[in-house]
Design an enzyme around this catalytic site. Structure first.
Site, PDB file in Angstrom:
ATOM      1  N   CYS A  58      36.698  42.578  75.047  1.00  0.00           N
ATOM      2  CA  CYS A  58      36.599  41.474  74.207  1.00  0.00           C
ATOM      3  C   CYS A  58      36.856  40.222  74.812  1.00  0.00           C
ATOM      4  CB  CYS A  58      37.452  41.574  72.944  1.00  0.00           C
ATOM      5  SG  CYS A  58      37.788  40.172  72.125  1.00  0.00           S
ATOM      6  N   CYS A  61      39.358  37.809  73.663  1.00  0.00           N
ATOM      7  CA  CYS A  61      40.969  38.595  74.004  1.00  0.00           C
ATOM      8  C   CYS A  61      41.332  38.523  75.571  1.00  0.00           C
ATOM      9  CB  CYS A  61      40.811  40.118  73.858  1.00  0.00           C
ATOM     10  SG  CYS A  61      40.394  40.672  72.116  1.00  0.00           S
TER      11      CYS A  61
END
Length: 139
Positions: A58, A61
């Site tokens: 991600c 992230c």
């Protein structure tokens, strides 16, 4: 603010491990037992827990991880945890994670706040509020 929709299948195993995500005072949670130990420790010490449910694939992230680590060093009165949603799929599902990163703020194991997405100003604000709730008056 960025989020990644949960991706439960592995497209490819690239051998990456979320260790780079867990710098500073961030503890990597790799099992339900470790989670339970950390929750007990936080309750004993009266700490609020900030749990970051993330994924190595991600982008948002990855972007927020260094900031989360910085916050963990700036606010040692809080406990910062990192849960890789792909390593602990069933556990993450039990928290109803629909997008990553998702941050849960927990006191005595109970959710007191939540933030979905890699929103640095909002994360900073919520962490500061958590600190204020732990130490209401330090004169």
């Amino acid at each position: 603010m960025g989020t990644c929709l949960s991706k439960r299948q592995h497209d490819e195993e690239d051998g990456e491990h979320p260790v780079e995500f867990a710098g500073g005072n961030v503890s990597l949670v790799t099992t339900k037992d470790i989670w339970d130990q950390k929750m007990s420790e936080a309750s004993r010490e009266g700490k609020i827990v900030i749990a970051n449910f993330s994924a190595t694939w991600c982008g948002p992230c990855r972007m927020i991880a260094p900031f989360f680590s910085e916050l963990s060093e700036k606010y040692p009165s809080l406990m910062f945890l990192l849960v890789d949603v792909d390593e602990l799929v069933e556990f993450s599902t039990s928290w109803d994670i629909k997008a990553t990163p998702t941050f849960f703020f927990l006191k005595d194991g109970q959710q007191v706040d939540k933030l979905v997405g890699a929103n640095k100003p909002e994360l900073q604000k919520k962490v500061a509020a958590a600190v204020d709730s732990v130490v209401p008056s330090q004169k």
